[in-house]
Write a protein that holds these residues in place. Structure first.
Motif, PDB file in Angstrom:
ATOM      1  N   LEU A  73      -8.572 -14.257   1.796  1.00  0.00           N
ATOM      2  CA  LEU A  73      -8.255 -14.557   3.185  1.00  0.00           C
ATOM      3  C   LEU A  73      -8.781 -13.433   4.066  1.00  0.00           C
ATOM      4  CD1 LEU A  73      -6.802 -15.858   5.602  1.00  0.00           C
ATOM      5  CD2 LEU A  73      -4.706 -14.705   4.859  1.00  0.00           C
ATOM      6  N   VAL A  74      -9.583 -13.786   5.054  1.00  0.00           N
ATOM      7  CA  VAL A  74      -9.986 -12.855   6.106  1.00  0.00           C
ATOM      8  C   VAL A  74      -9.315 -13.327   7.383  1.00  0.00           C
ATOM      9  CG1 VAL A  74     -11.883 -11.890   7.442  1.00  0.00           C
ATOM     10  CG2 VAL A  74     -12.178 -12.321   5.000  1.00  0.00           C
ATOM     11  N   SER A  75      -8.384 -12.525   7.883  1.00  0.00           N
ATOM     12  CA  SER A  75      -7.605 -12.900   9.056  1.00  0.00           C
ATOM     13  C   SER A  75      -8.127 -12.151  10.278  1.00  0.00           C
ATOM     14  CB  SER A  75      -6.128 -12.571   8.835  1.00  0.00           C
ATOM     15  OG  SER A  75      -5.375 -12.850   9.987  1.00  0.00           O
ATOM     16  N   ALA A 130      -5.818 -12.483  -2.134  1.00  0.00           N
ATOM     17  CA  ALA A 130      -6.141 -11.172  -1.579  1.00  0.00           C
ATOM     18  C   ALA A 130      -6.484 -11.337  -0.108  1.00  0.00           C
ATOM     19  CB  ALA A 130      -7.305 -10.526  -2.332  1.00  0.00           C
ATOM     20  N   VAL A 131      -6.324 -10.247   0.661  1.00  0.00           N
ATOM     21  CA  VAL A 131      -6.468 -10.328   2.116  1.00  0.00           C
ATOM     22  C   VAL A 131      -7.293  -9.153   2.640  1.00  0.00           C
ATOM     23  CG1 VAL A 131      -5.230 -10.225   4.333  1.00  0.00           C
ATOM     24  CG2 VAL A 131      -4.252 -11.525   2.418  1.00  0.00           C
ATOM     25  N   TYR A 132      -8.215  -9.461   3.537  1.00  0.00           N
ATOM     26  CA  TYR A 132      -8.823  -8.461   4.411  1.00  0.00           C
ATOM     27  C   TYR A 132      -8.428  -8.842   5.826  1.00  0.00           C
ATOM     28  CZ  TYR A 132     -12.430  -5.908   7.059  1.00  0.00           C
ATOM     29  OH  TYR A 132     -13.090  -5.096   7.950  1.00  0.00           O
ATOM     30  N   SER A 133      -7.565  -8.051   6.423  1.00  0.00           N
ATOM     31  CA  SER A 133      -7.043  -8.348   7.757  1.00  0.00           C
ATOM     32  C   SER A 133      -7.849  -7.584   8.791  1.00  0.00           C
ATOM     33  CB  SER A 133      -5.559  -7.981   7.845  1.00  0.00           C
ATOM     34  OG  SER A 133      -5.091  -8.173   9.162  1.00  0.00           O
ATOM     35  N   VAL A 134      -8.638  -8.306   9.542  1.00  0.00           N
ATOM     36  CA  VAL A 134      -9.484  -7.716  10.561  1.00  0.00           C
ATOM     37  C   VAL A 134      -8.731  -7.559  11.876  1.00  0.00           C
ATOM     38  CG1 VAL A 134     -11.548  -8.134  11.966  1.00  0.00           C
ATOM     39  CG2 VAL A 134     -11.598  -8.601   9.516  1.00  0.00           C
ATOM     40  N   GLY A 135      -7.798  -8.481  12.156  1.00  0.00           N
ATOM     41  CA  GLY A 135      -7.190  -8.545  13.467  1.00  0.00           C
ATOM     42  C   GLY A 135      -5.742  -8.126  13.564  1.00  0.00           C
ATOM     43  N   GLY A 136      -5.111  -7.718  12.475  1.00  0.00           N
ATOM     44  CA  GLY A 136      -3.738  -7.230  12.555  1.00  0.00           C
ATOM     45  C   GLY A 136      -2.690  -8.286  12.279  1.00  0.00           C
TER      46      GLY A 136
END
Length: 349
Positions: free
Chosen positions: A189-191, A249-255
């Motif tokens: 997930l890329v948020s 798994a997560v890469y959170s770009v925006g918080g």
């Protein structure tokens, strides 16, 4: 009762006339509610910047315009206070125009109002949209330099960009993700708070390209429906988890990372790797509790100090700054928190 700041200082800070300040302070009629709020905000800004008000030196009054969650704008404002103090003997003061969400028409009207009122410079975090770019052009045509902060604008001849190297950040996130997954393919997930912001788009593009090279079997799901705010992000992630059982798994770009974790927990799902951005108070607590794997960080005060130095250079102080460069990314774990963060959040545990 006398006000602690001179009316001319309040008028300058608020960008209104002395007569308007006098009417507001003495509660006389004939002033719009929005103008009253602006004068009241100017008084609060002067109170916070009290150390700058009485200093002698070349004076710069700048405008900070940001569409960002409160947790991030608060960090930027604190960093700007530090940067302005470091710029002495020049004397910087800032007017704040901060909102979690701002319509395009509202943002353009604000930038045009600054153009009419005058400013020594605008520090801008805004969506990369044609209407915003046109407003930036109008500012610069009036001799007001615009420096983009954290996220850039492609279609506008801004004076400079200061902030994170977003392409490098996306690559770094992908490298860490691949290492921690140990070669195992999972859905990711890329948020994002919304790809209207060029900086977030740069991070996502670099992350996807790097993951395709490092772990091509991983599927990347980009979610940009949460605006970086807790409630909308929680709802959007919950909906995605219900339809994508392989997300792990997560890469959170925006918080809004607490919201993402909450959605995983309610769904009874584990998150094997979670990489986020920025050492705000929410993320610091999550990192200390080992709920985040790592945070990608850059020194905001350094960025804003470079912005102040560049404005000094533009306004006739040659040699006061090199052209600002993009800040390099730092990988932060619970064991290498910067000293300034430790002072803010207490001793590590």
């Amino acid at each position: 009762m006398p006000h602690p700041h001179a009316m001319k200082e309040i008028a300058l800070q608020a960008g209104v006339s002395l007569a308007t300040v006098d009417r507001v302070l003495h509660q006389r009629p004939g002033v719009r509610a929005a103008t009253q709020r602006r004068v009241q905000q100017a008084c609060a800004e002067l109170e916070r910047q009290q150390q700058q008000v009485g200093l002698k030196g070349k004076r710069f009054l700048i405008d900070l315009v940001m569409e960002a969650p409160v947790r991030f704008s608060r960090m930027v404002r604190t960093a700007l206070d530090g940067a302005m103090q470091r710029a002495q003997p020049a004397v910087f003061r800032a007017r704040d125009h901060l909102a979690e969400t701002m319509g395009v028409d509202e943002l353009v009207a604000l930038l045009d109002a600054i153009a009419r009122r005058g400013s020594h410079g605008v520090l801008l975090k805004a969506p990369d949209l044609p209407a915003v770019a046109a407003a930036v052009i109008r500012l610069q045509q009036r001799g007001i330099p615009v420096i983009t902060l954290v996220t850039d604008l492609q279609g506008a001849p801004r004076q400079a960009y200061v902030g994170l190297d977003n392409h490098c950040a996306g690559q770094t996130a992908a490298y860490l993700m691949a290492q921690w997954l140990g070669g195992q393919a999972v859905d990711l997930l890329v948020s994002s708070s919304g790809q209207r912001f060029q900086g977030e788009g740069e991070r996502i593009d670099a992350f996807r390209a790097s993951m395709a090279a490092l772990l091509p079997a991983c599927r990347v799901h980009v979610l940009d429906a949460g605006l970086g705010l807790h409630g909308p992000t929680d709802a959007a992630v919950s909906q995605l988890l219900a339809s994508q059982p392989g997300l792990a798994a997560v890469y959170s770009v925006g918080g809004a990372n607490a919201a993402i974790l909450s959605a995983f927990e309610r769904a009874g799902r584990s998150c094997r790797v979670f990489i986020g951005h920025d050492l705000d108070d929410d993320n610091l607590a999550l990192l200390r509790d080992r709920r985040l794997s790592a945070l990608l960080h850059h020194d905001l005060e350094h960025d804003l100090h470079m912005a102040c130095l560049l404005l000094m250079q533009i306004h006739g102080n040659p040699g006061s700054a090199q052209v600002p460069r993009r800040s390099n990314v730092e990988v932060i774990t619970p064991f290498n928190l910067p000293a300034a963060v430790l002072r803010r959040g207490g001793p590590d545990r």
